[in-house]
Design a protein around this motif. Structure first.
Motif, PDB file in Angstrom:
ATOM      1  N   ALA A  88      54.467  22.189   8.863  1.00  0.00           N
ATOM      2  CA  ALA A  88      55.777  21.530   8.820  1.00  0.00           C
ATOM      3  C   ALA A  88      55.833  20.499   9.945  1.00  0.00           C
ATOM      4  N   TYR A  89      56.397  19.340   9.645  1.00  0.00           N
ATOM      5  CA  TYR A  89      56.662  18.302  10.638  1.00  0.00           C
ATOM      6  C   TYR A  89      58.180  18.190  10.825  1.00  0.00           C
ATOM      7  N   TYR A  90      58.575  17.716  12.010  1.00  0.00           N
ATOM      8  CA  TYR A  90      59.982  17.624  12.386  1.00  0.00           C
ATOM      9  C   TYR A  90      60.361  16.161  12.628  1.00  0.00           C
ATOM     10  N   PRO A  91      61.658  15.833  12.649  1.00  0.00           N
ATOM     11  CA  PRO A  91      62.063  14.422  12.727  1.00  0.00           C
ATOM     12  C   PRO A  91      62.092  13.829  14.128  1.00  0.00           C
ATOM     13  N   ASN A  92      61.549  14.533  15.118  1.00  0.00           N
ATOM     14  CA  ASN A  92      61.622  14.046  16.501  1.00  0.00           C
ATOM     15  C   ASN A  92      60.376  13.260  16.902  1.00  0.00           C
ATOM     16  N   TYR A  93      59.863  12.416  16.000  1.00  0.00           N
ATOM     17  CA  TYR A  93      58.766  11.513  16.345  1.00  0.00           C
ATOM     18  C   TYR A  93      59.278  10.520  17.387  1.00  0.00           C
ATOM     19  N   VAL A  94      58.472  10.263  18.422  1.00  0.00           N
ATOM     20  CA  VAL A  94      58.932   9.325  19.451  1.00  0.00           C
ATOM     21  C   VAL A  94      57.741   8.782  20.233  1.00  0.00           C
ATOM     22  N   ALA A  95      57.826   7.508  20.619  1.00  0.00           N
ATOM     23  CA  ALA A  95      56.867   6.892  21.544  1.00  0.00           C
ATOM     24  C   ALA A  95      57.593   6.661  22.859  1.00  0.00           C
ATOM     25  N   HIS A 127      53.738  27.086  16.809  1.00  0.00           N
ATOM     26  CA  HIS A 127      54.336  25.765  16.934  1.00  0.00           C
ATOM     27  C   HIS A 127      53.558  24.995  17.994  1.00  0.00           C
ATOM     28  N   LEU A 128      53.151  23.773  17.644  1.00  0.00           N
ATOM     29  CA  LEU A 128      52.416  22.916  18.565  1.00  0.00           C
ATOM     30  C   LEU A 128      53.196  21.640  18.839  1.00  0.00           C
ATOM     31  N   GLN A 129      53.314  21.305  20.108  1.00  0.00           N
ATOM     32  CA  GLN A 129      53.775  19.985  20.503  1.00  0.00           C
ATOM     33  C   GLN A 129      52.529  19.094  20.600  1.00  0.00           C
ATOM     34  N   CYS A 130      52.610  17.904  20.021  1.00  0.00           N
ATOM     35  CA  CYS A 130      51.447  17.034  19.867  1.00  0.00           C
ATOM     36  C   CYS A 130      51.677  15.725  20.617  1.00  0.00           C
ATOM     37  N   ILE A 131      50.657  15.282  21.348  1.00  0.00           N
ATOM     38  CA  ILE A 131      50.761  14.028  22.102  1.00  0.00           C
ATOM     39  C   ILE A 131      49.440  13.277  22.007  1.00  0.00           C
ATOM     40  N   ALA A 180      42.247   7.734  26.706  1.00  0.00           N
ATOM     41  CA  ALA A 180      43.060   6.992  25.740  1.00  0.00           C
ATOM     42  C   ALA A 180      42.584   7.305  24.324  1.00  0.00           C
ATOM     43  N   GLY A 181      43.529   7.745  23.472  1.00  0.00           N
ATOM     44  CA  GLY A 181      43.195   8.052  22.091  1.00  0.00           C
ATOM     45  C   GLY A 181      42.868   9.497  21.814  1.00  0.00           C
ATOM     46  N   ASP A 182      42.814  10.341  22.855  1.00  0.00           N
ATOM     47  CA  ASP A 182      42.659  11.786  22.645  1.00  0.00           C
ATOM     48  C   ASP A 182      43.989  12.382  22.207  1.00  0.00           C
ATOM     49  N   LEU A 183      43.918  13.547  21.575  1.00  0.00           N
ATOM     50  CA  LEU A 183      45.104  14.296  21.164  1.00  0.00           C
ATOM     51  C   LEU A 183      45.204  15.556  22.011  1.00  0.00           C
ATOM     52  N   ILE A 184      46.379  15.809  22.581  1.00  0.00           N
ATOM     53  CA  ILE A 184      46.669  17.080  23.243  1.00  0.00           C
ATOM     54  C   ILE A 184      47.656  17.840  22.374  1.00  0.00           C
ATOM     55  N   VAL A 185      47.340  19.097  22.088  1.00  0.00           N
ATOM     56  CA  VAL A 185      48.287  19.975  21.401  1.00  0.00           C
ATOM     57  C   VAL A 185      48.546  21.167  22.311  1.00  0.00           C
ATOM     58  N   LEU A 201      48.414   2.817  41.245  1.00  0.00           N
ATOM     59  CA  LEU A 201      47.962   2.016  40.119  1.00  0.00           C
ATOM     60  C   LEU A 201      49.151   1.741  39.205  1.00  0.00           C
ATOM     61  N   LYS A 202      49.555   0.484  39.145  1.00  0.00           N
ATOM     62  CA  LYS A 202      50.683   0.101  38.308  1.00  0.00           C
ATOM     63  C   LYS A 202      50.190  -0.154  36.890  1.00  0.00           C
ATOM     64  N   ARG A 203      50.664   0.650  35.966  1.00  0.00           N
ATOM     65  CA  ARG A 203      50.354   0.418  34.567  1.00  0.00           C
ATOM     66  C   ARG A 203      51.393   1.125  33.716  1.00  0.00           C
ATOM     67  N   ARG A 204      51.449   0.768  32.473  1.00  0.00           N
ATOM     68  CA  ARG A 204      52.411   1.347  31.559  1.00  0.00           C
ATOM     69  C   ARG A 204      51.817   2.605  30.930  1.00  0.00           C
ATOM     70  N   LYS A 205      52.531   3.707  31.063  1.00  0.00           N
ATOM     71  CA  LYS A 205      52.089   4.982  30.504  1.00  0.00           C
ATOM     72  C   LYS A 205      52.750   5.178  29.136  1.00  0.00           C
ATOM     73  N   TYR A 206      51.942   5.240  28.095  1.00  0.00           N
ATOM     74  CA  TYR A 206      52.448   5.447  26.750  1.00  0.00           C
ATOM     75  C   TYR A 206      52.011   6.804  26.217  1.00  0.00           C
ATOM     76  N   GLY A 207      52.958   7.530  25.648  1.00  0.00           N
ATOM     77  CA  GLY A 207      52.658   8.772  24.944  1.00  0.00           C
ATOM     78  C   GLY A 207      53.372   8.779  23.608  1.00  0.00           C
ATOM     79  N   ILE A 208      52.664   9.176  22.551  1.00  0.00           N
ATOM     80  CA  ILE A 208      53.240   9.300  21.218  1.00  0.00           C
ATOM     81  C   ILE A 208      53.370  10.794  20.933  1.00  0.00           C
ATOM     82  N   PHE A 209      54.611  11.252  20.684  1.00  0.00           N
ATOM     83  CA  PHE A 209      54.924  12.679  20.613  1.00  0.00           C
ATOM     84  C   PHE A 209      55.424  13.049  19.218  1.00  0.00           C
ATOM     85  N   TRP A 210      55.019  14.218  18.753  1.00  0.00           N
ATOM     86  CA  TRP A 210      55.629  14.795  17.557  1.00  0.00           C
ATOM     87  C   TRP A 210      55.453  16.310  17.579  1.00  0.00           C
ATOM     88  N   SER A 211      56.177  16.989  16.682  1.00  0.00           N
ATOM     89  CA  SER A 211      56.201  18.455  16.662  1.00  0.00           C
ATOM     90  C   SER A 211      55.697  18.958  15.318  1.00  0.00           C
TER      91      SER A 211
END
Length: 289
Positions: A88-95, A127-131, A180-185, A201-211
């Motif tokens: 099952a996927y949930y509607p809390n997809y977020v970047a 239940h896994l949180q995915c990033i 970059a590009g690995d998946l953590i669950v 180190l100044k850089r933009r940290k991006y994470g793509i999250f879903w449940s």
């Protein structure tokens, strides 16, 4: 059982690592080219200030093919296998840009925030949180996630501990060696934080999250109930008005996610192929798969 060099195809190795440690690192889910495209779309849609924190909400994210790896066939098949054969996927997809959190267990898995939390103590809980992070987790730069391995085990040991007690009970800290590009669950009950940055180190940290969870109606209903109660809970915390308004807007956008209308055609095809349940919050007339 080593947690290194796990892949989307190694379910027989991932499952025992998740059971033992509460998290797993899956290498090379995205290619360097896919990471570059995902970073470019995040750069285009998020604030230019490198020190700011902001988000791409689900309604936008689901229309961005560069972030559609959430629905890649191999990702969906792997999650289904790790979760016991259903998904099952949930509607809390977020970047998220520049998300740095302190040690916590996500509120959706804390008995403090759920009227009936008995499912969290069940041996059948899955239940896994995915990033997927879009940069390496370099020490000092804060590019990923820190965890306390095994801390999901509080659910086998009686009442939910407060954060200080949980940290004392699970003192080991791992900064997950993600690239970059690995998946953590990780198990929703695991204590974790955003890897701290020392500002060197100044850089933009991006994470793509879903449940993702196994397709179990009790688990689905209780996670959705948490979202339904979240905004009312925030009213009791004396949040700054802009913080509360951001959370309320996010909740309203999540309520509008419907299958199949909210998803790209190629994503709909994969979700139907694997029989994924799309858990939805009440609000609009539910769609059907």
């Amino acid at each position: 059982m080593s947690s290194s060099n796990l892949t989307l195809d190694s379910a027989d190795r991932v499952i025992p690592v998740l059971a033992r440690d509460g998290y797993a690192l899956i290498r090379d889910v995205l290619s360097a080219e896919e990471v570059a495209r995902a970073r470019a779309v995040c750069d285009a849609h998020l604030l230019p200030d490198a020190d700011a924190e902001c988000e791409i909400e689900a309604t936008e994210l689901l229309r961005m093919p560069e972030l559609g790896f959430i629905f890649d066939e191999r990702v969906v098949a792997a999650l289904s296998g790790w979760l016991g054969g259903t998904l099952a996927y949930y509607p809390n997809y977020v970047a998220r840009l520049n998300r740095f959190t302190e040690w916590h267990v996500d509120n959706g898995f804390s008995p403090r925030f759920i009227p009936d939390a008995s499912h969290l103590y069940s041996p059948d809980f899955r239940h896994l949180q995915c990033i997927v992070y879009l940069q390496d987790n370099v020490p000092g730069a804060g590019g990923g996630l820190d965890v306390r391995p095994g801390s999901h085990g509080w659910a086998a040991g009686g009442p939910f501990p407060d954060d200080d007690e949980l940290a004392r009970s699970y003192p080991d800290i791992v900064s997950v060696d993600s690239r970059a590009g690995d998946l953590i669950v990780f198990d929703g009950r695991l204590m974790h934080r955003g890897t701290p940055t020392d500002g060197s180190l100044k850089r933009r940290k991006y994470g793509i999250f879903w449940s993702a969870s196994r397709d179990d109606q009790v688990q689905i209903d209780r996670y959705l109930a948490y979202f339904l109660a979240r905004v009312d809970h925030l009213r009791t915390l004396n949040q700054p008005p802009d913080e509360f308004e951001r959370e309320e807007l996010r909740f309203q956008l999540m309520r509008s996610i419907r299958f199949p209308a909210s998803y790209l055609p190629q994503e709909v095809e994969v979700l139907r192929k694997f029989g994924v349940t799309l858990a939805e919050l009440p609000g609009l007339t539910p769609g059907s798969a």
